[in-house]
Design an enzyme around this catalytic site. Structure first.
Site, PDB file in Angstrom:
ATOM      1  N   CYS A  51       0.702  -0.998   0.034  1.00 46.92           N
ATOM      2  CA  CYS A  51      -0.129   0.024  -0.060  1.00 46.92           C
ATOM      3  C   CYS A  51       0.612   1.322  -0.010  1.00 46.92           C
ATOM      4  O   CYS A  51       2.053   1.183   0.496  1.00 46.92           O
ATOM      5  CB  CYS A  51      -0.861  -0.054   1.328  1.00 46.92           C
ATOM      6  N   GLU A  53       0.661   4.051   2.096  1.00 49.96           N
ATOM      7  CA  GLU A  53       1.146   4.355   3.127  1.00 49.96           C
ATOM      8  C   GLU A  53       2.422   3.593   3.748  1.00 49.96           C
ATOM      9  O   GLU A  53       3.408   4.337   4.240  1.00 49.96           O
ATOM     10  CB  GLU A  53       0.117   3.957   4.285  1.00 49.96           C
ATOM     11  N   CYS A  84      -5.574   0.649   5.505  1.00 50.75           N
ATOM     12  CA  CYS A  84      -6.239  -0.880   5.791  1.00 50.75           C
ATOM     13  C   CYS A  84      -5.496  -1.141   7.070  1.00 50.75           C
ATOM     14  O   CYS A  84      -4.687  -0.392   7.462  1.00 50.75           O
ATOM     15  CB  CYS A  84      -5.577  -1.641   4.378  1.00 50.75           C
ATOM     16  N   CYS A  87      -1.749  -1.377   7.126  1.00 49.94           N
ATOM     17  CA  CYS A  87      -1.083  -0.099   7.446  1.00 49.94           C
ATOM     18  C   CYS A  87      -1.131   0.591   8.636  1.00 49.94           C
ATOM     19  O   CYS A  87      -0.415   1.294   9.053  1.00 49.94           O
ATOM     20  CB  CYS A  87      -1.491   0.868   6.303  1.00 49.94           C
TER      21      CYS A  87
END
Ligand code: THU
Length: 127
Positions: A51, A53, A84, A87
């Protein structure tokens, strides 16, 4: 705050998301004011996708940054996209209870605290 959101929106343009077509950008501000950006990077195995992040956090850590003020996360959704679960865990590890700013390209934003997104986290205090 504007510059951080702009950086997240710009980073989003670099997303490698051929499978989901869901592009995300992140911009993490460290204690010196430096901005570390990330985008999601997908993989044909799907499961190895990382992801935006986490890319931003790992880039920042690898550059020697250790304390952070806030992170902006940008995606093109009307209901603003939050980090998510994976993260949230990584953000807690490296950033603690930082400000999380959600944004979309049409100027909608919302500011939250990680503590509210991620109550009762597991961390080193339990080890
Ligand atoms: N994704 C992120 O990069 N950050 C989030 O906060 C939510 C999901 C990515 C992972 C994947 O590449 C795509 O969005 C769809 O899940």
């Amino acid at each position: 705050m504007g510059a951080l959101i702009e950086a997240a929106l710009r980073a989003r343009e670099n997303a490698h998301a051929p499978y989901s077509k869901f592009k995300v950008g992140a911009a993490l501000e460290d204690e010196t004011g430096r901005i570390h950006t990330g985008c999601n990077v997908e993989n044909a195995t799907y499961g190895l996708t990382v992801c935006a992040e986490r890319v931003a956090v790992f880039k920042a850590i690898s550059e020697g940054a250790r304390k952070f003020r806030r992170i902006a996360v940008a995606a093109d959704t009307d209901a603003l996209t939050p980090p998510c679960g994976a993260c949230r865990q990584i953000l807690w590890e490296f950033c603690g209870d930082i400000e999380v700013i959600l944004a979309n390209p049409r100027g909608k934003t919302e500011t939250l605290r990680l503590r509210d997104l991620f109550p009762r986290p597991f961390d080193a205090s339990y080890l």
